[in-house]
Design an enzyme around this catalytic site. Sequence first.
Site, mmCIF file in Angstrom:
data_model
loop_
_atom_site.group_PDB
_atom_site.id
_atom_site.type_symbol
_atom_site.label_atom_id
_atom_site.label_comp_id
_atom_site.label_asym_id
_atom_site.label_seq_id
_atom_site.Cartn_x
_atom_site.Cartn_y
_atom_site.Cartn_z
ATOM 1 N N LEU A 75 -9.611 -0.576 -3.766
ATOM 2 C CA LEU A 75 -10.136 -1.997 -3.666
ATOM 3 C C LEU A 75 -9.460 -3.106 -2.971
ATOM 4 C CD1 LEU A 75 -11.928 -1.734 -7.443
ATOM 5 C CD2 LEU A 75 -12.770 -0.906 -5.228
ATOM 6 N N CYS A 76 -8.535 -2.648 -2.433
ATOM 7 C CA CYS A 76 -7.933 -3.752 -1.706
ATOM 8 C C CYS A 76 -8.418 -4.169 -0.368
ATOM 9 C CB CYS A 76 -6.283 -3.388 -1.059
ATOM 10 S SG CYS A 76 -5.415 -3.493 -2.838
ATOM 11 N N HIS A 77 -8.549 -5.285 0.080
ATOM 12 C CA HIS A 77 -9.086 -5.863 1.218
ATOM 13 C C HIS A 77 -8.083 -5.358 2.537
ATOM 14 C CE1 HIS A 77 -11.428 -8.198 -1.695
ATOM 15 N NE2 HIS A 77 -12.362 -8.016 -0.712
ATOM 16 N N MET A 113 -0.302 -6.713 -3.594
ATOM 17 C CA MET A 113 -0.395 -5.366 -3.487
ATOM 18 C C MET A 113 0.218 -4.776 -2.164
ATOM 19 S SD MET A 113 -1.802 -4.440 -6.169
ATOM 20 C CE MET A 113 -1.745 -2.450 -5.893
ATOM 21 N N GLU A 114 0.151 -5.572 -1.374
ATOM 22 C CA GLU A 114 1.116 -5.256 -0.053
ATOM 23 C C GLU A 114 2.658 -5.081 -0.195
ATOM 24 O OE1 GLU A 114 -3.121 -5.822 0.926
ATOM 25 O OE2 GLU A 114 -1.720 -6.911 -0.256
ATOM 26 N N ASP A 128 13.084 10.634 -0.600
ATOM 27 C CA ASP A 128 12.982 11.927 0.329
ATOM 28 C C ASP A 128 14.061 12.123 1.223
ATOM 29 O OD1 ASP A 128 11.186 13.734 1.732
ATOM 30 O OD2 ASP A 128 11.618 12.370 3.483
#
Length: 158
Positions: A75-77, A113-114, A128
């Site tokens: 739901l992120c733009h 969120m970014e 990793d």
Amino acid sequence: MSKLTHLDETGAANMVDVGDKADTTRIASASGCVIMLPQTLELILSGNAAKGDVIGTARLAGIMAAKKTADLIPLCHPLMLSKVSVEIVPDEALPGLRVQATVKLTGKTGVEMEALTAVSVACLTIYDMAKAVDKAMIISNIMVDSKTGGKSGNWQRP
């Protein structure tokens, strides 16, 4: 407590309409860490990891991830970011690496969120690239540290 903004009146998930919001400068910072054996940290810092430059690669992965957040979080733009920085510093007290990301834009929605995505993917990349020598590494304490701009104003982790 505020209501959840990504749910409609029936409780279904939906993307928030930000069309009527004012453009403001928005900045968010997030952090996290990768805890590892002291020997793993030394291997990374010496530049002798088998997969190459762990810190440089993780920094680039974090920057790339911030730009792809809308592809990963439903739901992120999609946003036109103006700046993404990822800093990775050794901390012998952990022992391990501390990761901090700062994301900036001028727009209608925040960039927390970014910043979180940048930190998460940078930490995953560290894991990793070093897992061949230390499978027990711990990715920990990923959190938003601060945000500025928007209707809700500024916030700083106490």
